[in-house]
Design a protein around this motif. Structure first.
Motif, mmCIF file in Angstrom:
data_model
loop_
_atom_site.group_PDB
_atom_site.id
_atom_site.type_symbol
_atom_site.label_atom_id
_atom_site.label_comp_id
_atom_site.label_asym_id
_atom_site.label_seq_id
_atom_site.Cartn_x
_atom_site.Cartn_y
_atom_site.Cartn_z
ATOM 1 N N THR A 47 -11.949 -51.962 4.866
ATOM 2 C CA THR A 47 -10.805 -52.269 5.552
ATOM 3 C C THR A 47 -10.401 -53.621 5.051
ATOM 4 O OG1 THR A 47 -12.384 -53.436 7.194
ATOM 5 C CG2 THR A 47 -11.626 -51.174 7.621
ATOM 6 N N ARG A 48 -10.954 -54.453 4.509
ATOM 7 C CA ARG A 48 -10.799 -55.788 3.756
ATOM 8 C C ARG A 48 -11.371 -55.722 2.189
ATOM 9 N NH1 ARG A 48 -12.127 -56.942 8.948
ATOM 10 N NH2 ARG A 48 -10.417 -57.885 10.234
ATOM 11 N N PRO A 49 -10.749 -55.117 1.346
ATOM 12 C CA PRO A 49 -11.394 -54.962 0.101
ATOM 13 C C PRO A 49 -11.661 -56.460 -0.781
ATOM 14 C CG PRO A 49 -9.223 -53.914 0.224
ATOM 15 C CD PRO A 49 -9.720 -54.361 1.613
ATOM 16 N N TRP A 50 -10.634 -57.026 -0.459
ATOM 17 C CA TRP A 50 -10.776 -58.555 -0.929
ATOM 18 C C TRP A 50 -11.798 -59.274 -0.650
ATOM 19 C CZ3 TRP A 50 -11.101 -62.711 2.341
ATOM 20 C CH2 TRP A 50 -10.546 -62.648 3.601
ATOM 21 N N VAL A 51 -12.668 -59.237 0.669
ATOM 22 C CA VAL A 51 -13.681 -59.785 1.158
ATOM 23 C C VAL A 51 -15.008 -59.184 0.158
ATOM 24 C CG1 VAL A 51 -15.558 -60.214 2.740
ATOM 25 C CG2 VAL A 51 -12.991 -60.183 3.257
ATOM 26 N N ALA A 52 -14.998 -57.870 -0.122
ATOM 27 C CA ALA A 52 -16.130 -57.370 -1.091
ATOM 28 C C ALA A 52 -15.806 -57.891 -2.483
ATOM 29 C CB ALA A 52 -15.921 -55.780 -0.955
ATOM 30 N N VAL A 53 -14.454 -57.785 -2.835
ATOM 31 C CA VAL A 53 -14.306 -58.219 -4.378
ATOM 32 C C VAL A 53 -14.856 -59.677 -4.379
ATOM 33 C CG1 VAL A 53 -12.494 -58.747 -5.975
ATOM 34 C CG2 VAL A 53 -12.376 -56.773 -4.696
ATOM 35 N N ALA A 54 -14.433 -60.672 -3.514
ATOM 36 C CA ALA A 54 -14.838 -62.143 -3.691
ATOM 37 C C ALA A 54 -16.166 -62.130 -3.653
ATOM 38 C CB ALA A 54 -14.203 -62.629 -2.590
ATOM 39 N N TYR A 55 -17.016 -61.298 -2.911
ATOM 40 C CA TYR A 55 -18.428 -61.520 -2.705
ATOM 41 C C TYR A 55 -18.948 -61.064 -3.981
ATOM 42 C CZ TYR A 55 -23.330 -60.570 -1.546
ATOM 43 O OH TYR A 55 -24.749 -60.627 -1.512
ATOM 44 N N TYR A 56 -18.682 -59.720 -4.706
ATOM 45 C CA TYR A 56 -19.183 -59.535 -5.989
ATOM 46 C C TYR A 56 -18.848 -60.308 -7.027
ATOM 47 C CZ TYR A 56 -20.532 -54.985 -3.608
ATOM 48 O OH TYR A 56 -20.841 -54.035 -2.615
ATOM 49 N N ALA A 57 -17.756 -60.850 -6.991
ATOM 50 C CA ALA A 57 -17.549 -61.896 -8.008
ATOM 51 C C ALA A 57 -18.764 -63.130 -7.852
ATOM 52 C CB ALA A 57 -16.039 -62.596 -7.881
ATOM 53 N N VAL A 58 -18.940 -63.499 -6.847
ATOM 54 C CA VAL A 58 -19.794 -64.517 -6.540
ATOM 55 C C VAL A 58 -21.355 -63.945 -6.793
ATOM 56 C CG1 VAL A 58 -21.257 -66.174 -4.865
ATOM 57 C CG2 VAL A 58 -18.487 -66.022 -4.760
#
Length: 407
Positions: free
Chosen positions: A43-54
């Motif tokens: 639903t909010r892929p940007w949250v997942a992308v940001a977490y995986y970058a970290v």
């Protein structure tokens, strides 16, 4: 120059740390792959992308931290676990509720187990239990209710991490035991080498001086006697290393022996053998158990002083040529020390007569010391067959309060 043996230590933990580093990288790639295959369902892929970058930056940047116990600090472990817990708690924000309810993976997925395993390898099963409990609580909060698959995964991580932590503790204890055994073996071989070298040089010279001195007589005989005593002391040192003597000097004019022994300053038990070893010499033989004979410091010193008083009596009454034997026996309830000589013995009634004349050497220096310790001293003597002094002290004996033995 002979080679000296060196003990090589090999850490049993090193393979575990290497495996942990590889596990963290592989599970990080696995979690990112899961996200990529289900990207359109978030639903909010940007949250997942940001977490995986970290997560990717943290995993790769902290690889040196999981290279060994020294570099894996508590602060790093706390931060590592915080990132794992944050990913679990962010999962409802990034993923849809239906996928979570159907048992979908959390954002860090199985990478979380690596954070828990780091606690296990670093601190053992107790640290692992704390970390896995925190992960279990975060998983229950993320799911919202204790689903069957969630409980199953939580228990699996909890049991596996505690088991690995326990195995690590056992491995560390085994490693310490093995290292100590190797050190003892190397030290024993080195002592044997030194003993061979000393036997081939110093001891043979001392023995030759003793024989030549006895043959020449006069001052040379005295020099030979001293060489013989040093030979015995040196043999005792290289064979067992028991004698902690800092200084041994003799007043040849009066025949008195003055010995200074370095003793521990703490209140722990003393090995009675170490206090009696300095009395051994050319005319005094010491027989002792192979294992330590522990006594409280006061009791050990008093027994050693009583033995010294008995030997003083041998020198004073049995003659300079008399021989003496010290026997130490470690019984289940008491310690028995026997001092025997081959002198002329004590005439019947002589001890009672000496006490009546005010000469209380045996009464105070020997019997008094043992009495203060709750033990006893028995003196057996047959005219013409020498004297035997048997000292008995109970294990755990401490000198009676307010009583200070006469020196």
């Amino acid at each position: 120059m002979p080679k000296r043996e060196r003990v090589m230590r090999m850490s049993v933990e090193l393979p575990l740390w290497r495996a942990l580093a590889g596990y963290r990288v592989l599970t990080m790639l696995y979690a990112i792959g899961l996200c990529a295959t289900a990207y359109d369902r978030f639903t909010r892929p940007w949250v997942a992308v940001a977490y995986y970058a970290v997560l990717a930056v943290w995993t790769l940047a902290t690889l040196p931290k999981v290279s060994g116990a020294a570099s894996c600090t508590r602060r790093f472990l706390a931060a590592d676990l915080a990132i794992a817990l944050a990913g679990i708690l962010l999962t409802p924000l990034a993923d849809n509720h239906q996928r979570i309810a159907s048992g979908g993976p959390t954002l860090p997925s199985i990478w979380t187990a690596g954070a828990v395993l780091a606690f296990a390898v670093k601190g053992g099963w107790r640290w692992a239990a704390i970390a896995s409990t925190a992960v279990a609580a975060a998983n229950l909060i993320e799911r919202g209710h204790p689903a069957r698959d969630t409980v199953h995964n939580v228990i699996l991580v909890w049991v596996a991490s505690i088991a690995i932590g326990y195995v690590v503790e056992v491995a560390r204890a085994s490693e310490r035991t093995l290292a100590r055994a190797l050190e003892i073996e190397a030290a024993t071989r080195e002592r044997e080498r030194l003993a061979r070298d000393i036997h081939d040089s110093v001891l043979q010279v001392l023995a030759m001086v003793k024989r030549r001195g006895a043959a020449l007589g006069g001052e040379a005989a005295e020099l030979g006697r001293l060489a013989g005593e040093q030979e015995v002391a040196l043999r005792t040192l290289v064979s067992g290393g028991l004698v902690p003597v800092s200084r041994v000097s003799e007043d040849l004019a009066e025949g008195a022996v003055v010995r200074a022994v370095e003793e521990p300053d703490d209140d722990g038990p003393l090995d009675l053998r170490a206090l009696l070893a300095p009395y051994a010499g050319a005319r005094v033989s010491l027989a002792e158990p192979g294992a330590p004979v522990p006594l409280s410091p006061d009791a050990a010193r008093e027994v050693a002083a009583a033995v010294g008083a008995a030997l003083d009596n041998v020198r004073a009454h049995a003659g300079e040529g008399a021989r003496a034997w010290i026997l130490v026996e470690d019984e289940p309830d008491e310690i028995v020390v026997t001092v025997r000589d081959d002198g002329p013995g004590i005439p019947e009634g002589r001890l009672a007569q000496a006490e009546g004349e005010g000469r209380l050497g045996v009464a105070l220096s020997i019997r008094g010391r043992l009495r203060d310790l709750g033990g006893g001293a028995e003196i057996l003597s047959v005219p013409g067959q020498g004297t035997e002094v048997e000292l008995k002290v109970p294990k755990g004996a401490v000198r009676a309060r307010g009583k200070k033995a006469e020196r």
